[in-house]
Design an enzyme around this catalytic site. Structure first.
Site, PDB file in Angstrom:
ATOM      1  N   ASP A  41      -7.928  -4.900   0.130  1.00 33.16           N
ATOM      2  CA  ASP A  41      -8.515  -5.717  -0.930  1.00 33.16           C
ATOM      3  C   ASP A  41      -8.219  -7.196  -0.776  1.00 33.16           C
ATOM      4  O   ASP A  41      -8.825  -8.010  -1.468  1.00 33.16           O
ATOM      5  CB  ASP A  41      -8.014  -5.237  -2.295  1.00 33.16           C
ATOM      6  CG  ASP A  41      -8.564  -3.873  -2.624  1.00 33.16           C
ATOM      7  OD1 ASP A  41      -9.744  -3.648  -2.352  1.00 33.16           O
ATOM      8  OD2 ASP A  41      -7.808  -3.029  -3.135  1.00 33.16           O
ATOM      9  N   HIS A  95       0.848  -1.177   0.000  1.00 31.70           N
ATOM     10  CA  HIS A  95       0.000   0.000   0.000  1.00 31.70           C
ATOM     11  C   HIS A  95       0.888   1.233   0.000  1.00 31.70           C
ATOM     12  O   HIS A  95       1.953   1.237   0.617  1.00 31.70           O
ATOM     13  CB  HIS A  95      -0.907   0.016   1.240  1.00 31.70           C
ATOM     14  CG  HIS A  95      -2.028   0.980   1.108  1.00 31.70           C
ATOM     15  ND1 HIS A  95      -1.900   2.306   1.442  1.00 31.70           N
ATOM     16  CD2 HIS A  95      -3.289   0.810   0.647  1.00 31.70           C
ATOM     17  CE1 HIS A  95      -3.043   2.912   1.197  1.00 31.70           C
ATOM     18  NE2 HIS A  95      -3.899   2.044   0.712  1.00 31.70           N
TER      19      HIS A  95
HETATM   20  N1  ACO Z   1       3.904  -7.661  -4.743  1.00 31.60           N
HETATM   21  C1  ACO Z   1       5.243  -7.749  -4.892  1.00 31.60           C
HETATM   22  N2  ACO Z   1       6.086  -6.703  -4.797  1.00 31.60           N
HETATM   23  C2  ACO Z   1       5.531  -5.503  -4.559  1.00 31.60           C
HETATM   24  C3  ACO Z   1       4.138  -5.333  -4.394  1.00 31.60           C
HETATM   25  C4  ACO Z   1       3.328  -6.466  -4.489  1.00 31.60           C
HETATM   26  N3  ACO Z   1       2.002  -6.383  -4.355  1.00 31.60           N
HETATM   27  N4  ACO Z   1       3.872  -4.033  -4.152  1.00 31.60           N
HETATM   28  C5  ACO Z   1       5.047  -3.399  -4.189  1.00 31.60           C
HETATM   29  N5  ACO Z   1       6.062  -4.286  -4.422  1.00 31.60           N
HETATM   30  C6  ACO Z   1       7.492  -4.015  -4.464  1.00 31.60           C
HETATM   31  C7  ACO Z   1       7.862  -3.201  -5.696  1.00 31.60           C
HETATM   32  O1  ACO Z   1       8.168  -4.032  -6.794  1.00 31.60           O
HETATM   33  C8  ACO Z   1       9.030  -2.418  -5.188  1.00 31.60           C
HETATM   34  O2  ACO Z   1      10.140  -3.290  -5.145  1.00 31.60           O
HETATM   35  P1  ACO Z   1      11.630  -2.724  -5.471  1.00 31.60           P
HETATM   36  O3  ACO Z   1      11.909  -1.760  -4.351  1.00 31.60           O
HETATM   37  O4  ACO Z   1      12.501  -3.928  -5.464  1.00 31.60           O
HETATM   38  O5  ACO Z   1      11.542  -2.047  -6.803  1.00 31.60           O
HETATM   39  C9  ACO Z   1       8.670  -2.112  -3.740  1.00 31.60           C
HETATM   40  O6  ACO Z   1       7.775  -3.164  -3.347  1.00 31.60           O
HETATM   41  C10 ACO Z   1       7.966  -0.760  -3.571  1.00 31.60           C
HETATM   42  O7  ACO Z   1       6.924  -0.664  -4.541  1.00 31.60           O
HETATM   43  P2  ACO Z   1       6.236   0.701  -4.987  1.00 31.60           P
HETATM   44  O8  ACO Z   1       5.648   0.531  -6.356  1.00 31.60           O
HETATM   45  O9  ACO Z   1       7.178   1.835  -4.769  1.00 31.60           O
HETATM   46  O10 ACO Z   1       5.074   0.817  -3.950  1.00 31.60           O
HETATM   47  P3  ACO Z   1       3.906   1.859  -4.017  1.00 31.60           P
HETATM   48  O11 ACO Z   1       3.691   2.302  -2.622  1.00 31.60           O
HETATM   49  O12 ACO Z   1       4.149   2.922  -5.013  1.00 31.60           O
HETATM   50  O13 ACO Z   1       2.692   0.989  -4.587  1.00 31.60           O
HETATM   51  C11 ACO Z   1       0.738  -0.310  -4.684  1.00 31.60           C
HETATM   52  C12 ACO Z   1       1.570   0.683  -3.861  1.00 31.60           C
HETATM   53  C13 ACO Z   1       0.397   0.306  -6.058  1.00 31.60           C
HETATM   54  C14 ACO Z   1      -0.573  -0.562  -3.952  1.00 31.60           C
HETATM   55  C15 ACO Z   1       1.546  -1.622  -4.858  1.00 31.60           C
HETATM   56  O14 ACO Z   1       1.900  -2.150  -3.603  1.00 31.60           O
HETATM   57  C16 ACO Z   1       0.803  -2.657  -5.693  1.00 31.60           C
HETATM   58  O15 ACO Z   1       0.858  -2.617  -6.917  1.00 31.60           O
HETATM   59  N6  ACO Z   1       0.078  -3.625  -5.006  1.00 31.60           N
HETATM   60  C17 ACO Z   1      -0.689  -4.617  -5.710  1.00 31.60           C
HETATM   61  C18 ACO Z   1      -2.026  -4.039  -6.174  1.00 31.60           C
HETATM   62  C19 ACO Z   1      -2.995  -3.813  -5.008  1.00 31.60           C
HETATM   63  O16 ACO Z   1      -3.187  -4.681  -4.159  1.00 31.60           O
HETATM   64  N7  ACO Z   1      -3.624  -2.615  -5.006  1.00 31.60           N
HETATM   65  C20 ACO Z   1      -4.608  -2.257  -3.978  1.00 31.60           C
HETATM   66  C21 ACO Z   1      -4.099  -1.158  -3.113  1.00 31.60           C
HETATM   67  S1  ACO Z   1      -5.251  -0.750  -1.845  1.00 31.60           S
HETATM   68  C22 ACO Z   1      -6.369   0.262  -2.604  1.00 31.60           C
HETATM   69  O17 ACO Z   1      -6.159   0.883  -3.609  1.00 31.60           O
HETATM   70  C23 ACO Z   1      -7.667   0.379  -1.957  1.00 31.60           C
END
Ligand code: ACO
Length: 431
Positions: free
Chosen positions: A366, A302
């Site tokens: 979610d 998140h």
């Molecule tokens: N699975 C695996 N790795 C992940 C995930 C995940 N779900 N989420 C983030 N990471 C990793 C990224 O690849 C990144 O790794 P790195 O540092 O090696 O490059 C690191 O964690 C940080 O990721 P960011 O993209 O900077 O995280 P951000 O805070 O921008 O993204 C987000 C948040 C979009 C929710 C992301 O975690 C994601 O895509 N999750 C999956 C989709 C999801 O469940 N969305 C619902 C969110 S809740 C809502 O909207 C109500």
């Protein structure tokens, strides 16, 4: 007054700081543009677009409060309509205010016959979020006397209409997809009870309410009711900053919420659990492959919560209650009950895996809500519309706060241009 100091080459800037009551203070950078600078912050990770008194989140401590009240307390003691009032008005309602609010909504729950025909004109196979956004937008066309946002009475009325009719619209989306009749509301029932009846009742049989499903769905609506300046809420505020009416702004929010990285993730989680179940792989193998391929696990991570998402805790609690009930075998076929075990195992593996722990990736709201909607009786395409139904009071509250804030300006971010400098047009035969 506290000031921040910024030096860029020889230029020095004293920037005022707005103190927060809790959380990060804000450095006011608006004056920089007069000196030829803009701030660059892709995804607005460090940019506050407004001051707000509605919702407070501390993502490091799993805190989510509406108007100061922890969501855990609201889930235990309040209900969705009381929370909707709280978000809009800033205080809990008195009994008289609450009763009047319920009455006002009850009397606006029905939609006219033309609107029912409009709902019936969408293909049954239509994507539910597209229909929801279109239907909320269309309310402006059906109730044109409530679209002048400079008139407080019209604005109040549009807020009541959206709150009241959204549940009718979502139930009609559900019924249409199944080729079932769209039912009229029953004002003798509560908001959640009647919504479930409008979705699940068979017209030729009496409908028996299910208290645990009513309670669980009510909690789901509460935990989704607001989440400060997330993607869809920012869209609502920015559309509203151009004085788009409340219907248009909320419809814009619905569209933003539909994305799989935002509200659409609950559906993606269920699909992911089905993929694991059908793949023949163990959950551990799935996690390893995801890590090797740099694939994201839906329902994890998140932008704000860097430890447990408090909403996921509430959702999991009610899911466990519904799964432990004697009639779960009747409600959910065995292959779908297996998804619950897969989700539990996935959470367990990921929360003990270095990759997830080091990146502070925990189950988000979610992760369990899709399963919870499923056990209540909804199919996956309805998950995101249910999220939107919960979020409507938050969008309305945020829109109204934006409109009332004397500091609001039309939302218009800047850019740092990195394209071509001026060049001369080349005629086509010379390229
Ligand atoms: N699975 C695996 N790795 C992940 C995930 C995940 N779900 N989420 C983030 N990471 C990793 C990224 O690849 C990144 O790794 P790195 O540092 O090696 O490059 C690191 O964690 C940080 O990721 P960011 O993209 O900077 O995280 P951000 O805070 O921008 O993204 C987000 C948040 C979009 C929710 C992301 O975690 C994601 O895509 N999750 C999956 C989709 C999801 O469940 N969305 C619902 C969110 S809740 C809502 O909207 C109500």
């Amino acid at each position: 007054m506290v000031e921040a100091k910024l030096n860029v080459d020889a230029s020095k800037f004293d920037l005022p700081v707005v103190k927060a009551t809790e959380g990060a203070d804000g450095i006011v950078v608006s004056s920089l543009k007069n000196d030829g600078f803009v701030t660059l912050d892709p995804g607005f990770l460090t940019t506050a677009q407004c001051e707000s008194k509605i919702t407070f989140i501390d993502g490091q401590k799993s805190i989510l409060r509406y108007r100061g009240y922890p969501i855990e307390q609201l889930c235990e003691q309040s209900d969705f309509l009381e929370v909707a009032w709280l978000l809009q008005h800033g205080e809990l309602p008195t009994k008289v205010q609450y009763d009047q609010f319920c009455l006002d909504l009850n009397h606006r729950t029905m939609v006219g016959e033309d609107f029912r025909s409009f709902m019936a004109s969408f293909p049954r196979s239509a994507q539910p979020m597209s229909v929801l956004a279109s239907a909320i937008n269309a309310l402006a066309a059906f109730y044109p006397d409530t679209t002048d946002i400079s008139d407080p009475e019209q604005l109040d009325e549009s807020a009541r209409i959206i709150m009241a009719k959204a549940r009718t619209i979502v139930s009609y989306i559900y019924r249409r997809r199944r080729d079932e009749p769209m039912l009229y509301p029953d004002v003798a029932r509560g908001y959640v009870d009647d919504f479930l009846r409008m979705c699940f009742a068979v017209p030729y049989e009496p409908y028996e309410s299910d208290d645990l499903s009513i309670h669980a769905l009510g909690r789901l609506l509460i935990i989704h009711a607001d989440h400060e300046q997330n993607c869809s809420t920012s869209v609502v505020r920015i559309a509203g900053s151009a004085h788009a009416n409340l219907y248009s702004a909320v419809a814009a929010g619905v569209n933003a919420l539909s994305g799989p990285l935002h509200g659409g993730a609950n559906e993606a989680v269920l699909k992911q659990l089905e993929v694991i179940r059908d793949s023949g792989e163990s959950v551990g193998q799935f996690v390893e492959h995801a890590k090797d391929n740099g694939a994201r696990i839906s329902g994890f991570g998140h932008r704000v919560y860097k430890c447990h998402d408090p909403r996921a805790v509430v959702a999991k609690h009610y899911l466990e209650q519904l799964m432990a009930r004697g009639d779960v075998d009747r409600r959910l076929p065995a292959d779908e009950r297996a998804l619950f075990d897969i989700a539990t195992e996935l959470e367990d593996i990921a929360t003990h895996d270095d990759y997830f722990v080091s990146r502070h990736l925990y189950p988000n709201v979610d992760f369990y809500t899709g399963l919870l909607y499923r056990v209540i009786g909804f199919d996956a395409p309805m998950f995101t519309p249910l999220f939107a139904l919960g979020r409507i009071p938050g969008w309305i509250a945020q829109y109204r706060e934006m409109l009332a804030d004397p500091q609001t300006k039309i939302g218009r971010p800047r850019q740092v241009y990195t394209g071509q400098v001026e060049r001369d047009y080349v005629p086509m035969d010379q390229r």
